[in-house]
Design an enzyme around this catalytic site. Structure first.
Site, PDB file in Angstrom:
ATOM      1  N   CYS A  31     -24.961  29.404 -23.431  1.00  0.00           N
ATOM      2  CA  CYS A  31     -23.869  30.352 -23.567  1.00  0.00           C
ATOM      3  C   CYS A  31     -24.026  31.626 -22.682  1.00  0.00           C
ATOM      4  CB  CYS A  31     -23.758  30.574 -25.011  1.00  0.00           C
ATOM      5  SG  CYS A  31     -22.854  32.143 -25.053  1.00  0.00           S
ATOM      6  N   CYS A  34     -23.766  35.118 -23.934  1.00  0.00           N
ATOM      7  CA  CYS A  34     -24.832  35.165 -24.709  1.00  0.00           C
ATOM      8  C   CYS A  34     -25.727  35.795 -24.063  1.00  0.00           C
ATOM      9  CB  CYS A  34     -25.286  34.198 -25.668  1.00  0.00           C
ATOM     10  SG  CYS A  34     -24.099  33.416 -26.668  1.00  0.00           S
TER      11      CYS A  34
END
Length: 106
Positions: A31, A34
């Site tokens: 991600c 993230c």
């Protein structure tokens, strides 16, 4: 104090039974957003670690917990207080917005 790596074996001890509020960063290695929010969480842990516990949970490695809390998008930041979800933010958030969210619950 730093950010604790959370998983299914320490979830109850570190989050549900914590005597402090707990900020949990639900994330995954693939991600991109993230990776953007991770250093923000680290900074907040350094600033607020005496009042609040910070942890991160890899949703790929711990799908049962992610499912239990209905995580559909990551990063998702949840604030737990006395074992219950007190607040949630989804997506990359500015540091000050996260800090205000946390401070409003402690």
């Amino acid at each position: 104090m730093g950010v604790i790596v959370l998983n299914e074996s320490n979830w109850h001890t570190e989050v549900i039974n914590s005597d402090k509020p707990v900020v949990v960063d639900f994330w995954a290695p693939w991600c991109g957003p993230c990776r953007i929010i991770a250093p923000i969480i680290e900074e907040l842990a350094m600033e607020l670690g005496d009042k609040v516990k910070f942890g991160k949970l890899n949703t790929d490695e711990n799908p049962n917990i992610a499912m239990q809390y209905g995580i559909r998008a990551i990063p998702t930041i949840m604030l737990f207080y006395k074992g219950e979800v007190a607040d949630t933010r989804i997506g990359v958030q500015p540091k000050e917005a996260l800090k205000q969210m946390i401070l409003s619950h402690i």
